[in-house]
Structures are given as structure tokens and as C-alpha cells.
Design a protein around this motif. Sequence first.
Motif, PDB file in Angstrom:
ATOM      1  N   PRO A  73       0.818  -1.648   0.172  1.00  0.00           N
ATOM      2  CA  PRO A  73       0.156  -0.056   0.673  1.00  0.00           C
ATOM      3  C   PRO A  73       0.737   1.632  -0.249  1.00  0.00           C
ATOM      4  O   PRO A  73       1.092   1.834  -0.891  1.00  0.00           O
ATOM      5  N   GLN A  74       1.770   1.335   0.623  1.00  0.00           N
ATOM      6  CA  GLN A  74       3.097   2.564   0.827  1.00  0.00           C
ATOM      7  C   GLN A  74       3.691   3.146  -0.346  1.00  0.00           C
ATOM      8  O   GLN A  74       3.642   3.912  -0.912  1.00  0.00           O
ATOM      9  N   ALA A  75       3.801   1.670  -1.045  1.00  0.00           N
ATOM     10  CA  ALA A  75       5.035   2.550  -2.397  1.00  0.00           C
ATOM     11  C   ALA A  75       3.946   1.727  -4.248  1.00  0.00           C
ATOM     12  O   ALA A  75       4.412   2.068  -4.416  1.00  0.00           O
ATOM     13  N   SER A  76       3.096   1.523  -3.595  1.00  0.00           N
ATOM     14  CA  SER A  76       2.184   1.798  -4.837  1.00  0.00           C
ATOM     15  C   SER A  76       1.083   2.744  -5.294  1.00  0.00           C
ATOM     16  O   SER A  76       0.674   3.538  -4.281  1.00  0.00           O
ATOM     17  N   ASP A  77       2.082   3.270  -6.746  1.00  0.00           N
ATOM     18  CA  ASP A  77       1.221   4.414  -7.013  1.00  0.00           C
ATOM     19  C   ASP A  77      -0.309   4.308  -6.872  1.00  0.00           C
ATOM     20  O   ASP A  77      -1.444   5.500  -7.846  1.00  0.00           O
ATOM     21  N   TYR A  78      -0.463   2.682  -7.634  1.00  0.00           N
ATOM     22  CA  TYR A  78      -1.542   2.801  -8.292  1.00  0.00           C
ATOM     23  C   TYR A  78      -2.802   1.631  -6.921  1.00  0.00           C
ATOM     24  O   TYR A  78      -1.597   0.414  -7.108  1.00  0.00           O
ATOM     25  N   ARG A 100      -2.745   7.750  -7.803  1.00  0.00           N
ATOM     26  CA  ARG A 100      -2.234   8.364  -6.378  1.00  0.00           C
ATOM     27  C   ARG A 100      -2.011   9.751  -6.282  1.00  0.00           C
ATOM     28  O   ARG A 100      -2.013  10.538  -6.281  1.00  0.00           O
ATOM     29  N   SER A 101      -0.802   9.596  -7.709  1.00  0.00           N
ATOM     30  CA  SER A 101      -0.076  10.394  -7.145  1.00  0.00           C
ATOM     31  C   SER A 101      -0.581  11.881  -8.044  1.00  0.00           C
ATOM     32  O   SER A 101      -0.775  12.956  -7.936  1.00  0.00           O
ATOM     33  N   SER A 102      -1.873  11.145  -9.525  1.00  0.00           N
ATOM     34  CA  SER A 102      -2.708  12.366 -10.127  1.00  0.00           C
ATOM     35  C   SER A 102      -3.724  12.414  -9.142  1.00  0.00           C
ATOM     36  O   SER A 102      -4.765  13.221  -9.506  1.00  0.00           O
ATOM     37  N   ARG A 103      -4.486  11.467  -8.617  1.00  0.00           N
ATOM     38  CA  ARG A 103      -5.244  11.866  -7.926  1.00  0.00           C
ATOM     39  C   ARG A 103      -6.477  11.706  -8.840  1.00  0.00           C
ATOM     40  O   ARG A 103      -7.718  12.325  -8.718  1.00  0.00           O
ATOM     41  N   GLN A 104      -6.111  11.037  -9.339  1.00  0.00           N
ATOM     42  CA  GLN A 104      -7.441  10.545 -10.588  1.00  0.00           C
ATOM     43  C   GLN A 104      -7.760   9.226 -10.796  1.00  0.00           C
ATOM     44  O   GLN A 104      -6.583   8.279 -10.620  1.00  0.00           O
ATOM     45  N   VAL A 105      -9.149   9.221 -10.760  1.00  0.00           N
ATOM     46  CA  VAL A 105      -9.299   7.484 -11.177  1.00  0.00           C
ATOM     47  C   VAL A 105      -9.633   7.345 -12.956  1.00  0.00           C
ATOM     48  O   VAL A 105     -10.308   8.222 -13.466  1.00  0.00           O
ATOM     49  N   LEU A 106      -8.866   6.258 -12.889  1.00  0.00           N
ATOM     50  CA  LEU A 106      -8.937   5.865 -14.450  1.00  0.00           C
ATOM     51  C   LEU A 106      -9.717   4.605 -15.024  1.00  0.00           C
ATOM     52  O   LEU A 106      -9.726   4.541 -15.979  1.00  0.00           O
ATOM     53  N   LEU A 107     -10.352   4.047 -13.817  1.00  0.00           N
ATOM     54  CA  LEU A 107     -11.259   2.993 -14.660  1.00  0.00           C
ATOM     55  C   LEU A 107     -11.824   2.616 -13.609  1.00  0.00           C
ATOM     56  O   LEU A 107     -11.867   3.054 -12.416  1.00  0.00           O
ATOM     57  N   ASN A 108     -13.232   3.316 -14.107  1.00  0.00           N
ATOM     58  CA  ASN A 108     -14.526   2.329 -12.872  1.00  0.00           C
ATOM     59  C   ASN A 108     -15.917   1.740 -13.696  1.00  0.00           C
ATOM     60  O   ASN A 108     -16.415   2.392 -14.249  1.00  0.00           O
TER      61      ASN A 108
END
Lengths: 403, 174
Positions: A73-78, A100-108
Amino acid sequence: MMNVRITIATWMTIAAAFAAQAQNADIRIAKGTGKTGIDLSTLQAGADGPSREFFSVLQTSLLRSGWIERGTPQASDYAVVGSITSDGTSVRAALQLVQRSSRQVLLNQTYPGQGAGIRAAAHRAADDIVYAITGRKGFASSKLLMVGNRTGSKELYMADSDGRGLYPLTADKTVSMAPRWSKDGQQIYYTSFLRKFPAVYRIDLASRKRTRVSNFAGLNTGGAVSPDGRDMAVILSKDGNPDLYLMRLADGSLTRITSTPRAVEASPGWSPDGRQLVYVSDQTGTPNLFVVSRSGGQPRQITTRGRQNVSPDWGPHGDIVFSSLIGGKFQICVVNPQTMEIRQITSDHADHEDPSWAPNGRHIACAITKQYKSKVYLIDTMGDAPILLTDYEGDWYSPKWSP
Amino acid sequence: MMRKVIWLVALVAVVASSGMVGCKRKPKAGAGAGGYDEFGGALGPMDGTAGYGSAMNPDDLQAVASQFAPVYFDYDSSQVAASERSKLDAVAEFLRGNPSTGLVVEGHCDERGSNEYNLALGERRAQAVRAYIIGLGIQAERIKTVSYGEEQPAAFGHDESSWGQNRRATFSLY
């Protein structure tokens, strides 16, 4: 990236996922391996069998893609956020992929599945996640054709990309071999001794109808249909020893491509753009790969080393994978048909035959023979360990990946 | 009639190119460079269009065909070796005595190598045998070929003694 509509509940889960990452500002993507870490701990799967199966197939498919690894959880950007729930028979997986870095939801996306459809849904989810992160086509949802002899004769089978979901296409008690897909994945062409002499047959998957498409005197094999669906490359011996022809599928008319009175041709396949053909010819005394224009003309020899160079498959990125006899064993090699540069992929002490590119142009399936037993394996041209795909009785040969 | 003339011309061409001229009876098979017999489209159709088909009982035909000794080949070779040619004299002799019977030459390979390439190689072996029998005076249209590649081994070991038994041409009658 995709525009997605997100519910408030989803946002709350996503916010929690972001929070987990925020504790560690140093986001590390596992660059050394070329793999992207992905956090799956934020995906809640039910404890029942169907939910667990979905999760397991999803995780396995993500790892097999070659681009993904399981991250903390700590090391993953996705992170994959959401839930997999089941009523005991069917599954509903509501998944969001967050960066997490871009605070974007890429898929829903919601993936429903029942029975064998549970695994198919997990394969689709894996391909969507791989595409959202890497922009590359996954292969989890694709299919494999294979030849297996577990009934005592060589029959044609279809399976999922992981070798499971095995489905027999023939039960003829003769020899079925050399399977090929049509570009749209709806038809299968293969060679069978159904009527004593080898002929090329077509199976239409939707209608289950089988048609004999090439039945000249002598040899009929190859059966590789052009990407535009118009012509079939076929090896015929009706005019002498085996040569390469094109058959116009609309009317059966033939164009002869090679005329080698002393040599045989075999194993035709198409370039991705459909303008060229690759095939095997032994006009140099031993089998080598040749490339020729669809309209004929002078063929170009593209392998020169090794005692035998056979079984070419022209991949989506333009490289040709083939099997080369090196030090007494068949090894998988990849050749760039322009530069003729060759890269050897396998080197262990076993025969590696009939390689076929996965739709991602990175992985291949091939038959590996060890101790006289042949099985189909997944091979990564970028170095991941081989994975056995046919953990079944009997020998397995000639995998062909769907487009 | 025209057809017959064409066959005759073709046969003469083949016989001449295979170096038979000056020999007593047998064509010199295996004259091609690189160890390959020379044969092309000139040997005539193989699809039984001339209407051959034996009046003999199928079981009897099979029994007769099983008496024909297999013709063996060297590794990666389609040449009919000198040591194998007398076997084909016996086949031709039977065909001469049974003019309505047709022959199928079945080409086989050992297990090594690509099975698609082996299928083609088996066909070339069958055609080399067919060409030789045609050279002995049997009508081209009576002889069909089939390749089984490596799919019908006679011996199941994984060594040269088995492989040598599997690189062969066998016969059936129709």
C-alpha cells in the motif's frame, strides 16, 4: 485517460486509498524490473468461492501481463479499489483503478460473471487495468488454439489464455494439425486427415459449421488467411512437390507464389499489414525462413544460420518469432525481418517448437518437449519465467494465439 | 489422345533429365543437387481422374499392399537410395499385372523437427517414390501420394534406430 462518473461512496473509498499512500510521500515505481506496482489490498473480495476465484484470476492475469507486480500500500502509485461480491453462483466486481500521484480515477467499471463467465470477467478486468496503466493491449481475454492427444488422437482444442477452459473443437479420431485464426477471430483454419488425405478445413465458431476449403490431390496445408480476409496462403503439391499458393477465398482461384522444383515450402504466415508472407523453404538445403510479397516476385531469405529455422509467426510489432535448431535443441528466436537481427529467447535443454505471438507482441506460447512429453508454455520475451499452460494429461502442441 | 502424347513427352523429358539415357532400365533417381530428386508438374495428375479403382476386394488389396516393403530414407533426404530400388520393382510389377489397380504412396518422417515442415518433407518423399515408379513404366494417373509427416510412426523409440524406421514410404492400393 478515461472520463468516468463516480459515486460518492466510491469517492470515499478512493479517498481512503489516497490516504494510505499519503503516509509515504516517496512513491516508488519498480523501475528496475520495468513493472508497475499495484496495490490490491484495497480491493475487498468476499470469502465465498466465486469471489475468491475472481480475485485470484484477476491477480494472476495482472501479474502474467508482464507489466504489473503486486505492490505494498505504501509503495504503490496505483490501487484497485472496490468490492467483489457474490450470491454464491454469480459474481459482481465493482472496480476502480486509482492513480495516487495524480489523484485520478483511471477506470471505473463493473464486471458481472456467472459460472465460466466469472473467469472471463476477471480476464476482462485485468486487460482493462493493464491498458489503463500502460496503454498496452493485454492478452488475458484472448484465446488459444492447441492440438492435444489425450484422447489417443490429435484433436483441436480451444482454451483461455491461461490454458484453462479447455474446449474440444474436433472429435474425429484422426490427425488435426496446423491451426490458424482468421483476423477477426471468428474462423479457424486447420489441416485434417478426416478424409484420409490432408485437406484444409474451416470451422466457423458462431455456427459450428465445418467446411473443407482446400482439397487438391496430394498435400493441402498451411491455411493462413490474410488480415483482410481475402486470400488464404496454402501449401499444395498438386503441381509437383509442395509449393506456396494463394487461394482467393471468394472463388477458390489460385495464384502460385513459389516455384521450387527441388524444395518444399511450409508454414506460411502473414505480415501484420497483409502485404508480405513469411514461410519455410528448404531450397538452400535445410529449412530457412523466407519473406515474399503478397503479389509474388523474388523471395528474400531472412535466416541463414543454424541447421533448421522453422515455424515462423509474424507478430503485431513486426518481429517474426520462430524455432531454430541450436546445439541439437529447438530454441525460440525472434528476427527483425528488415535488419535480419536475431535474438535468442530460450536456451534451456529442451525442444521449443511452434511459437505463437500473444496479441501484446511481448509474450509467446510454444510447445516445450522435455523427457518426450510436450506441453504448452507461456514465454516472456522480456524475461519473466515460463509458465505451464497445459497442466493436463497427454501431449500438447501447436498453440496459436487469437488476434 | 492429345493427353497421352503430352504424358509421353513429359515422361521422356523426366527420364532424360534424370539421367536414364544409356542405362538399362531403371531411372537414376536422386540425381538432383542437394540430395533431392528432380520432379515437377510434368509427372501428371494424382487425383485418379482416369478412373482407376481395383475390382479386388479391399481386404485383399490391403493384404497385398502390406507385402510391399517400406522404402527408407536418410535424415532430411528425399532420395530413393539405390538399396531401396528393388522394393519398387516389386510394386511396379504388381501394378503391371493388375492394370485397373491404383497405388497410394504414403510418405513419413521421423519425429524430429517441425511437424508442418515434416508434412511437406513426407510429401516430397512420396513424390520421389512416385516419380521412380512412373519411371518404371507405370501410368502417372494411377499413383496418388499422401504425406503423414511425423504423425504415423512405425517405431516409437526416440533414437536413430526408431527414426530410421520412421523415415519411410509405405503403400496402399485402391
